[in-house]
Scaffold this motif. Structure first.
Motif, PDB file in Angstrom:
ATOM      1  N   SER A 228       2.230   3.449  -3.726  1.00  0.00           N
ATOM      2  CA  SER A 228       1.617   4.779  -3.816  1.00  0.00           C
ATOM      3  C   SER A 228       2.434   5.702  -4.709  1.00  0.00           C
TER       4      SER A 228
ATOM      5  N   THR B 142      -3.366   6.376   6.349  1.00  0.00           N
ATOM      6  CA  THR B 142      -2.912   4.995   6.172  1.00  0.00           C
ATOM      7  C   THR B 142      -2.847   4.278   7.516  1.00  0.00           C
TER       8      THR B 142
ATOM      9  N   ALA C  11       0.831  -1.202   0.000  1.00  0.00           N
ATOM     10  CA  ALA C  11       0.000   0.000   0.000  1.00  0.00           C
ATOM     11  C   ALA C  11       0.870   1.258   0.000  1.00  0.00           C
ATOM     12  N   ILE C  12       1.959   1.208   0.753  1.00  0.00           N
ATOM     13  CA  ILE C  12       2.831   2.384   0.880  1.00  0.00           C
ATOM     14  C   ILE C  12       3.727   2.560  -0.342  1.00  0.00           C
TER      15      ILE C  12
END
Length: 207
Positions: A175, A194, A171-172
């Motif tokens: 990005s 987040t 997810a990080i």
């Protein structure tokens, strides 16, 4: 006068910027096309110099990749070290790891994409075996915080910490492909959202 001649003269006037100019162009091409598909000639054409001129600064394409990724990983390691040196509870440390990671994504966007897209390819080259250890160090930093949170009772104990880490990691780091910080929504806000999403979920808070 040709574009190549003009650019070579410009680089000659600014020797301190020469390597950075080449690395910046190489990083963009590696991120866009992939390391394997990018040639030294393409990098030279993008900078506006002859292919042979690149070898005055880097002995190979892989040497350029190495310098780009080494700078990225040093910055990441330094930021993680600062986070883990704090005396704080696991929730704060997890939030700060998210912030540190997103700051590195912002500082090294092309290196982040190269690492995400070409890691498996690079691991097939002996010189880049250090990337495997770097990946373990990143994972260990996250697992240390997640496992501490579980032990403290701050995080749930019915989830696999490695699965949680991998979900947060992707997810990080991915990005970089879509998130563009703005004054209205800076990196700090993305880090807050987040962290909140992973720790508190989507369920609305009740009074």
């Amino acid at each position: 006068m040709s574009r190549s001649t003009v650019c070579e003269e410009s680089l000659a006037r600014e020797p301190g910027d020469r390597r950075e100019t080449i690395l910046d162009s190489a990083a963009i091409l590696f991120a866009r096309k992939g390391v394997a598909a990018t040639t030294v000639r393409q990098i030279a054409d993008d900078v506006g110099i002859l292919s042979g001129s690149l070898y005055h600064h880097f002995n190979s394409k892989e040497a350029m990749v190495d310098e780009i990724l080494s700078s990225f990983l040093r910055d990441l390691k330094d930021r993680y070290t600062r986070v883990l040196s704090q005396k704080a509870d696991a929730r704060i440390l997890l939030h700060d790891l998210v912030v540190a990671s997103l700051e590195v994504v912002e500082a090294h966007p092309h290196a982040t994409e190269i690492y995400q897209n070409d890691l498996n390819y690079l691991l097939g080259i002996e010189h880049f075996s250090y990337l495997r250890n770097a990946g373990r160090e990143v994972q260990d930093a996250w697992l240390k915080v997640i496992d501490a949170g579980i032990a403290e009772g701050v995080f749930r104990n019915d989830l696999d910490s490695k699965i949680l880490y991998r979900l947060m990691r992707d997810a990080i780091w991915l990005s970089v492909r879509w998130f563009k910080p703005s004054p209205a929504y800076p990196i700090a806000k993305l880090a807050e959202d987040t962290t909140s999403l992973f720790l508190d979920g989507l369920t609305a808070k009740t009074a």
